[in-house]
Scaffold this active site. Structure first.
Site, PDB file in Angstrom:
ATOM      1  N   HIS A  24      -8.319  21.657  42.562  1.00 40.45           N
ATOM      2  CA  HIS A  24      -7.037  22.029  41.421  1.00 40.45           C
ATOM      3  C   HIS A  24      -6.586  23.230  41.888  1.00 40.45           C
ATOM      4  O   HIS A  24      -5.551  23.811  41.746  1.00 40.45           O
ATOM      5  CB  HIS A  24      -6.915  21.480  40.382  1.00 40.45           C
ATOM      6  CG  HIS A  24      -6.459  19.515  40.644  1.00 40.45           C
ATOM      7  ND1 HIS A  24      -6.977  18.904  39.557  1.00 40.45           N
ATOM      8  CD2 HIS A  24      -6.835  18.586  40.955  1.00 40.45           C
ATOM      9  CE1 HIS A  24      -7.141  17.590  39.979  1.00 40.45           C
ATOM     10  NE2 HIS A  24      -7.185  17.767  40.581  1.00 40.45           N
ATOM     11  N   LYS A  48       0.480   1.624  31.802  1.00 44.56           N
ATOM     12  CA  LYS A  48      -1.122   1.530  32.631  1.00 44.56           C
ATOM     13  C   LYS A  48      -1.639   3.253  32.241  1.00 44.56           C
ATOM     14  O   LYS A  48      -2.051   3.752  33.411  1.00 44.56           O
ATOM     15  CB  LYS A  48      -1.429   1.248  33.661  1.00 44.56           C
ATOM     16  CG  LYS A  48      -2.305   1.385  34.719  1.00 44.56           C
ATOM     17  CD  LYS A  48      -2.256   0.518  35.530  1.00 44.56           C
ATOM     18  CE  LYS A  48      -4.294   0.553  36.636  1.00 44.56           C
ATOM     19  NZ  LYS A  48      -3.988   1.926  37.549  1.00 44.56           N
ATOM     20  N   ARG A  98      -9.245  17.224  50.798  1.00 43.45           N
ATOM     21  CA  ARG A  98     -10.613  17.784  50.936  1.00 43.45           C
ATOM     22  C   ARG A  98     -11.363  17.339  52.280  1.00 43.45           C
ATOM     23  O   ARG A  98     -12.123  17.302  52.593  1.00 43.45           O
ATOM     24  CB  ARG A  98     -11.620  17.258  49.384  1.00 43.45           C
ATOM     25  CG  ARG A  98     -10.612  17.769  48.270  1.00 43.45           C
ATOM     26  CD  ARG A  98     -10.923  17.181  47.052  1.00 43.45           C
ATOM     27  NE  ARG A  98     -10.366  15.897  46.888  1.00 43.45           N
ATOM     28  CZ  ARG A  98     -10.632  14.868  45.924  1.00 43.45           C
ATOM     29  NH1 ARG A  98     -11.049  15.741  44.757  1.00 43.45           N
ATOM     30  NH2 ARG A  98      -9.992  13.328  46.183  1.00 43.45           N
ATOM     31  N   SER A 135     -11.768  14.655  39.703  1.00 41.08           N
ATOM     32  CA  SER A 135     -11.341  14.267  38.569  1.00 41.08           C
ATOM     33  C   SER A 135     -12.719  13.204  37.705  1.00 41.08           C
ATOM     34  O   SER A 135     -13.135  12.915  37.228  1.00 41.08           O
ATOM     35  CB  SER A 135     -10.294  14.269  38.013  1.00 41.08           C
ATOM     36  OG  SER A 135      -9.301  15.300  38.044  1.00 41.08           O
TER      37      SER A 135
HETATM   38  O1  PNS Z   1      -4.199  12.954  40.990  1.00 39.34           O
HETATM   39  P1  PNS Z   1      -4.057  11.944  41.446  1.00 39.34           P
HETATM   40  O2  PNS Z   1      -4.318  10.691  40.592  1.00 39.34           O
HETATM   41  O3  PNS Z   1      -4.710  11.821  42.709  1.00 39.34           O
HETATM   42  O4  PNS Z   1      -2.316  11.426  41.500  1.00 39.34           O
HETATM   43  C1  PNS Z   1      -1.900  10.778  42.093  1.00 39.34           C
HETATM   44  C2  PNS Z   1      -0.041  10.656  41.801  1.00 39.34           C
HETATM   45  C3  PNS Z   1      -0.266  10.657  40.742  1.00 39.34           C
HETATM   46  C4  PNS Z   1       0.162  12.093  42.874  1.00 39.34           C
HETATM   47  C5  PNS Z   1       0.292   9.319  42.705  1.00 39.34           C
HETATM   48  O5  PNS Z   1      -0.677   8.609  41.973  1.00 39.34           O
HETATM   49  C6  PNS Z   1       2.111   9.428  42.591  1.00 39.34           C
HETATM   50  O6  PNS Z   1       2.704  10.874  43.017  1.00 39.34           O
HETATM   51  N1  PNS Z   1       2.201   9.182  41.198  1.00 39.34           N
HETATM   52  C7  PNS Z   1       3.304   8.776  40.920  1.00 39.34           C
HETATM   53  C8  PNS Z   1       4.238   7.017  41.552  1.00 39.34           C
HETATM   54  C9  PNS Z   1       4.987   7.668  42.561  1.00 39.34           C
HETATM   55  O7  PNS Z   1       5.362   8.388  42.938  1.00 39.34           O
HETATM   56  N2  PNS Z   1       4.104   6.604  43.308  1.00 39.34           N
HETATM   57  C10 PNS Z   1       4.731   6.142  44.831  1.00 39.34           C
HETATM   58  C11 PNS Z   1       3.239   7.319  45.881  1.00 39.34           C
HETATM   59  S1  PNS Z   1       4.162   6.662  47.749  1.00 39.34           S
END
Ligand code: PNS
Length: 175
Positions: A24, A48, A98, A135
């Site tokens: 990151h 959640k 990645r 992570s």
């Molecule tokens: O670090 P991560 O878990 O890969 O991050 C994923 C994240 C938080 C960027 C993604 O799940 C997200 O954007 N969540 C917020 C909810 C949202 O916008 N959902 C619609 C996605 S198209």
């Protein structure tokens, strides 16, 4: 600088950051070098919450890990990433890639996000020595007493040591 408006371009980098790792940090450093102004958003879900670290702790750890980068701002948001990006007055979303698997997931999110608000997503490639770090596996290895100090910022290594002590495995967060 944006050539048309004279305004600095602002990139928005959302993630769970549970916890932030050196992959990151590499993406944030690349975005900072390319765009200057970067908002890092720790996203959380009230309904959640299976995270290892509370959102405030995650934000503190991201701030500590990016303290050497002027122009990087760290925030937390619940809800949709596109709404958080709009609230941050961001010009686009930035994501790190990645693997081909990342591309499949990120491309779908990028296209969904674009269809909802018109915001674009820019990808930066993970630096090869860090392209395997996640992570999820940092959490899992730390939970069972493995050494992840070379994969995370030092503040995160300390936080993991505080959480898991001498390596006792506990029921931690979900995937
Ligand atoms: O670090 P991560 O878990 O890969 O991050 C994923 C994240 C938080 C960027 C993604 O799940 C997200 O954007 N969540 C917020 C909810 C949202 O916008 N959902 C619609 C996605 S198209």
């Amino acid at each position: 600088m944006n050539g048309t408006t004279g305004r600095t371009t602002r990139a928005f980098y959302p993630g769970s950051f549970d916890p932030i790792h050196l992959g990151h940090v590499d993406v944030i450093e690349q975005a900072h070098e390319l765009f200057g102004d970067v908002v890092v958003a720790v996203l959380f879900n009230f309904a959640k919450d299976t995270s290892l670290f509370d959102v405030d702790v995650r934000v503190d750890l991201v701030r500590t890990a990016t303290a050497h980068l002027p122009g990087v701002v760290v925030q937390s948001h619940s809800g949709l990433a596109v709404d958080a990006a709009a609230a941050a007055d961001a010009d686009f979303v930035v994501k790190g890639l990645r693997t081909p698997g990342d591309f499949e997931i990120e491309q779908q999110m990028a296209q969904m996000n674009h269809s909802v608000t018109g915001i674009r997503t820019v990808y930066v490639p993970a630096s090869p020595p860090l392209a395997f770090v996640s992570s999820r596996f940092v959490r899992e290895i730390a939970q069972y007493g493995g050494d992840v100090a070379h994969l995370v910022p030092s503040a995160v290594a300390d936080a993991l040591a505080d959480r898991f002590g001498g390596g006792a495995a506990t029921d931690g967060a979900g995937a």
